[in-house]
Design a protein around this motif. Structure first.
Motif, PDB file in Angstrom:
ATOM      1  N   GLN A 120      84.819  49.421  77.069  1.00 57.97           N
ATOM      2  CA  GLN A 120      84.188  50.696  77.424  1.00 57.97           C
ATOM      3  C   GLN A 120      85.146  51.858  77.197  1.00 57.97           C
ATOM      4  N   LEU A 121      86.390  51.678  77.629  1.00 54.50           N
ATOM      5  CA  LEU A 121      87.374  52.742  77.453  1.00 54.50           C
ATOM      6  C   LEU A 121      87.642  53.001  75.976  1.00 54.50           C
ATOM      7  N   ALA A 122      87.752  51.933  75.181  1.00 54.83           N
ATOM      8  CA  ALA A 122      88.055  52.097  73.758  1.00 54.83           C
ATOM      9  C   ALA A 122      86.977  52.904  73.044  1.00 54.83           C
ATOM     10  N   GLN A 123      85.731  52.764  73.480  1.00 59.32           N
ATOM     11  CA  GLN A 123      84.635  53.492  72.845  1.00 59.32           C
ATOM     12  C   GLN A 123      84.681  54.994  73.124  1.00 59.32           C
ATOM     13  N   ARG A 124      85.371  55.400  74.186  1.00 56.83           N
ATOM     14  CA  ARG A 124      85.441  56.820  74.526  1.00 56.83           C
ATOM     15  C   ARG A 124      86.683  57.501  73.969  1.00 56.83           C
ATOM     16  N   LEU A 125      87.555  56.729  73.350  1.00 63.33           N
ATOM     17  CA  LEU A 125      88.777  57.309  72.800  1.00 63.33           C
ATOM     18  C   LEU A 125      88.533  57.791  71.374  1.00 63.33           C
ATOM     19  N   PRO A 126      89.104  58.936  71.021  1.00 61.55           N
ATOM     20  CA  PRO A 126      88.922  59.455  69.655  1.00 61.55           C
ATOM     21  C   PRO A 126      89.825  58.731  68.659  1.00 61.55           C
ATOM     22  N   ALA A 127      89.522  58.905  67.405  1.00 62.11           N
ATOM     23  CA  ALA A 127      90.398  58.386  66.356  1.00 62.11           C
ATOM     24  C   ALA A 127      91.572  59.332  66.171  1.00 62.11           C
ATOM     25  N   GLY A 128      92.655  58.798  65.624  1.00 63.03           N
ATOM     26  CA  GLY A 128      93.807  59.643  65.377  1.00 63.03           C
ATOM     27  C   GLY A 128      95.059  59.113  66.047  1.00 63.03           C
ATOM     28  N   ASP A 129      96.122  59.925  65.928  1.00 67.18           N
ATOM     29  CA  ASP A 129      97.429  59.538  66.458  1.00 67.18           C
ATOM     30  C   ASP A 129      97.675  60.299  67.763  1.00 67.18           C
ATOM     31  N   TYR A 130      97.747  59.590  68.864  1.00 69.68           N
ATOM     32  CA  TYR A 130      97.961  60.202  70.167  1.00 69.68           C
ATOM     33  C   TYR A 130      98.497  59.136  71.114  1.00 69.68           C
ATOM     34  N   CYS A 131      98.850  59.546  72.323  1.00 71.24           N
ATOM     35  CA  CYS A 131      99.313  58.600  73.327  1.00 71.24           C
ATOM     36  C   CYS A 131      98.603  58.873  74.649  1.00 71.24           C
ATOM     37  N   ILE A 132      98.694  57.905  75.555  1.00 66.27           N
ATOM     38  CA  ILE A 132      98.016  58.011  76.850  1.00 66.27           C
ATOM     39  C   ILE A 132      99.021  57.697  77.952  1.00 66.27           C
ATOM     40  N   ASP A 133      99.188  58.628  78.870  1.00 66.84           N
ATOM     41  CA  ASP A 133      99.959  58.355  80.084  1.00 66.84           C
ATOM     42  C   ASP A 133      99.082  57.579  81.059  1.00 66.84           C
ATOM     43  N   THR A 134      99.701  56.786  81.925  1.00 64.85           N
ATOM     44  CA  THR A 134      98.893  55.969  82.829  1.00 64.85           C
ATOM     45  C   THR A 134      99.709  55.512  84.030  1.00 64.85           C
ATOM     46  N   ASN A 135      98.998  55.116  85.072  1.00 68.03           N
ATOM     47  CA  ASN A 135      99.612  54.496  86.245  1.00 68.03           C
ATOM     48  C   ASN A 135      99.034  53.107  86.507  1.00 68.03           C
ATOM     49  N   VAL A 136      98.316  52.552  85.524  1.00 68.28           N
ATOM     50  CA  VAL A 136      97.665  51.259  85.737  1.00 68.28           C
ATOM     51  C   VAL A 136      98.716  50.170  85.895  1.00 68.28           C
ATOM     52  N   GLY A 137      98.326  49.077  86.573  1.00 72.96           N
ATOM     53  CA  GLY A 137      99.225  47.972  86.821  1.00 72.96           C
ATOM     54  C   GLY A 137      99.472  47.119  85.592  1.00 72.96           C
ATOM     55  N   PRO A 138     100.388  46.163  85.690  1.00 74.02           N
ATOM     56  CA  PRO A 138     100.753  45.340  84.527  1.00 74.02           C
ATOM     57  C   PRO A 138      99.584  44.543  83.956  1.00 74.02           C
ATOM     58  N   ALA A 139      98.783  43.894  84.815  1.00 72.77           N
ATOM     59  CA  ALA A 139      97.667  43.086  84.322  1.00 72.77           C
ATOM     60  C   ALA A 139      96.641  43.960  83.610  1.00 72.77           C
ATOM     61  N   GLN A 140      96.339  45.123  84.179  1.00 71.86           N
ATOM     62  CA  GLN A 140      95.369  46.023  83.569  1.00 71.86           C
ATOM     63  C   GLN A 140      95.905  46.600  82.260  1.00 71.86           C
ATOM     64  N   ARG A 141      97.172  46.920  82.241  1.00 73.77           N
ATOM     65  CA  ARG A 141      97.787  47.463  81.029  1.00 73.77           C
ATOM     66  C   ARG A 141      97.688  46.462  79.883  1.00 73.77           C
ATOM     67  N   THR A 142      97.938  45.190  80.192  1.00 71.23           N
ATOM     68  CA  THR A 142      97.821  44.150  79.177  1.00 71.23           C
ATOM     69  C   THR A 142      96.417  44.100  78.593  1.00 71.23           C
ATOM     70  N   SER A 143      95.423  44.081  79.450  1.00 73.41           N
ATOM     71  CA  SER A 143      94.040  43.939  78.991  1.00 73.41           C
ATOM     72  C   SER A 143      93.599  45.150  78.179  1.00 73.41           C
ATOM     73  N   PHE A 144      93.984  46.346  78.601  1.00 73.33           N
ATOM     74  CA  PHE A 144      93.580  47.545  77.864  1.00 73.33           C
ATOM     75  C   PHE A 144      94.218  47.590  76.483  1.00 73.33           C
ATOM     76  N   VAL A 145      95.463  47.156  76.397  1.00 74.78           N
ATOM     77  CA  VAL A 145      96.140  47.160  75.096  1.00 74.78           C
ATOM     78  C   VAL A 145      95.564  46.073  74.198  1.00 74.78           C
ATOM     79  N   TYR A 146      95.372  44.877  74.739  1.00 75.79           N
ATOM     80  CA  TYR A 146      94.951  43.748  73.909  1.00 75.79           C
ATOM     81  C   TYR A 146      93.482  43.859  73.494  1.00 75.79           C
ATOM     82  N   PHE A 147      92.612  44.160  74.429  1.00 76.88           N
ATOM     83  CA  PHE A 147      91.184  44.211  74.121  1.00 76.88           C
ATOM     84  C   PHE A 147      90.743  45.565  73.564  1.00 76.88           C
ATOM     85  N   GLY A 148      91.324  46.659  74.106  1.00 75.13           N
ATOM     86  CA  GLY A 148      90.881  47.980  73.692  1.00 75.13           C
ATOM     87  C   GLY A 148      91.811  48.710  72.752  1.00 75.13           C
ATOM     88  N   GLU A 149      92.988  48.123  72.456  1.00 75.86           N
ATOM     89  CA  GLU A 149      93.976  48.751  71.590  1.00 75.86           C
ATOM     90  C   GLU A 149      94.309  50.171  72.063  1.00 75.86           C
TER      91      GLU A 149
END
Length: 571
Positions: free
Chosen positions: A483-512
């Protein structure tokens, strides 16, 4: 006088193919067909994945896409990352990473079996000779005891989740078992090769999960050897200890020389080790006995009986060696600063080995009581698992189905023919095993634990076939990451976050999701994780000094409190 008197017929060993099949039935379900879960499983996979797709700095300093995670040690993650490198292209990165815990489990199981076999062949452990002969040969007796130890090890309830997780705990258990095997060789042969193997095992254990456990084991062996094995004391001090330091040091030295990410994980790693030790408290004592009763079942009743039955042979190595390991690990659990299940895991290999030597001396009534408890309890659990699956598939019983879908809103059950066939086959096998045990009343030593281990394997297999989609739906972050990946735009950018380690893993692996990997980055987007009750996200936004626009809000359907919000910076 020795407490054991046995005929040779009681030492018939299990076929090798049966033992191997049991190990596969135990370890494969739960490793296949699921996402990384919201536990240490996702954290471990995230570190492995970052290493496999990162640079040398990521291998030296374990992290999850910039989030440091070097506290426990790098060895388990190195092995998992190598598996991803070798097999990720073929089976996917998540499945490839789980090859590592499967290998850890097989290593630990083999170490438990061979340690018991070596101890069971010793003269002190042999049963009394019968008046007219017919007692078992030492090798047959040792092999049967080893089969019993492995069955007890497989039946330990506390091992289930941790052995199927891509975490450091899975490797730590196996390395403790390997250290016990090396120590058995050392006390048996007093050779330099055995001392070197023990040093290697202790060094790898340091890299697995810190130096506290290996230091306690080494000190315990040193104290044990000082009473009667002076030659072993010399080898422990002059060979094993230096080799252990030599094995663990290169990682620390390389970090201090190369300074990955302009720093070193050494301080954080040492601080984590220091925090493992504290003063005993009522909380740790209560949790030790409260969790240990089920965590080490069925090992602890047999192990306790073994110590009592062999009390007159208290210097026998088959009792003193595993007991030394158990006492060292138990003291660490009592002196631990926090009450965690993971601190009990190192006790399981020595408990299983010690329990095997209680099998020959158990009374028939006690064995039957354990068997009936296992049959009634585990059959009831298996029946409930089947009933719950039927409820999710058909809606009957209505209340059970309602509760299942209430815990996982939006879950849509699907019929999997292969999983159903495996579950039916396992259930039929359980019925046949119970019938064989109760009708034939075999005299083999491992009869006392075959139902306990078989029932645990059955329940785990049913859960990981019939209930796996439901469990995976509730524990995976894949859906919200998409769901999050679908709302992100294309291009070169970064995202600051406070999510925990398990959530960070899943967002990177599944949502890139391109998370920031440096504190110096100025990111356009901000992903916040908070609780609906706390409102932490709103507080962080107000104190950031910037203007933000909410782009997306989401959560897992099974978690009503946890939520994620994506913001875009406007100024």
């Amino acid at each position: 006088m020795k407490p054991v008197r046995l005929p040779a017929s009681a030492t018939n060993a299990l076929p090798r193919w049966a033992l191997f099949a049991l190990c596969l039935l135990y370890i494969l379900p739960g490793l296949l067909g699921r996402d990384p879960w919201k536990t240490d499983d996702a954290v471990g996979f995230g570190i492995m994945w970052t290493m496999a797709h990162g640079s040398l700095q990521d291998w030296l300093w374990p992290n999850i896409v910039g989030l440091p995670a070097a506290e426990k040690g790098p060895l388990a993650y190195w092995i998992g990352a190598v598996c991803i490198k070798l097999f990720g292209w073929l089976v996917g990165d998540a499945r490839a990473a789980r090859i590592a815990p499967a290998a850890f489990f097989l290593l630990g199981s083999s170490a438990v079996w061979y340690t018991t076999y070596l101890l069971g062949r010793r003269p002190e452990a042999q049963p009394l000779k019968l008046a007219f002969g017919g007692q078992p040969e030492p090798s047959d007796y040792g092999r049967t005891l080893a089969d019993g130890a492995l069955l007890i090890f497989l039946g330990c309830l506390g091992l289930l989740l941790h052995s199927h997780s891509t975490s450091t705990e899975a490797l730590q258990v196996s390395m403790v078992a390997l250290c016990l095997y090396a120590a058995t060789l050392l006390f048996d042969t007093r050779s330099l090769r055995a001392a070197a193997l023990l040093g290697l095992s202790l060094g790898l254990l340091i890299l697995s999960r810190g130096w506290v456990v290996p230091l306690a084991l080494w000190l315990g062996l040193l104290i044990l050897a000082s009473f009667r094995e002076r030659a072993v004391v010399l080898r422990l001090a002059a060979v094993s200890f230096p080799i252990a330091i030599a094995v663990a040091s290169p990682w620390i030295i390389a970090n201090n020389i190369m300074r990955p990410f302009d720093s070193s994980p050494y301080d954080a790693w040492m601080l984590w080790n220091y925090r493992q030790l504290g003063l005993p408290s009522y909380t740790t004592l209560r949790n030790f006995f409260k969790n240990g009763i089920w965590f080490a079942w069925p090992a602890w009743p047999f192990a306790g009986w073994a110590v009592y039955a062999w009390r007159r042979q208290y210097q026998a190595p088959h009792i003193t060696l595993p007991l030394t390991f158990f006492v060292a690990c138990a003291l660490l659990a009592l002196f631990h600063t926090r009450s965690e299940e993971g601190v009990l895991l190192p006790m399981l290999p020595p408990l299983a080995i010690l329990a095997a030597f209680g099998l020959p001396t158990m009374k028939r009534g006690a064995i039957n009581a354990v068997d009936w408890f296992s049959v009634m309890t585990l059959t009831t659990c298996a029946g409930f698992i089947w009933l719950g699956w039927i409820a999710k598939q058909t809606g009957w019983p209505a209340q059970l189905a309602k509760n299942a879908f209430k815990l996982a809103p939006g879950f849509k059950p699907e019929f999997n023919l292969l999983a159903f066939i495996v579950a039916v086959g396992a259930s039929i096998g359980w019925v046949m095993l119970v019938r064989w045990r109760l009708s034939r009343r075999p005299s083999v030593l491992w009869r006392a634990v075959v139902l306990s281990s078989g029932g645990v394997i059955l329940c785990w297999l049913l859960l990981m076939t019939l209930w796996l989609p439901w469990i995976n739906y509730g524990k995976s972050y894949a859906g919200v990451a998409y769901q999050l990946a679908q709302r992100l735009p294309a291009g070169d950018y970064c995202i600051d976050t406070n999510v925990g380690p398990a959530q960070r893993t899943s967002f990177v692996y599944f949502g890139e999701v391109p998370f920031s990997r440096s504190d110096n980055d100025t990111c356009r987007f901000l992903l916040l994780q908070d609780n609906r009750r706390s409102g932490d996200a709103a507080k962080l936004i107000r104190h950031s000094g910037n203007q933000w626009r909410l782009l997306w809000e989401g959560r897992r359907p099974s978690d009503k409190d946890e939520r994620f919000r994506l913001y875009e910076r406007l100024n």
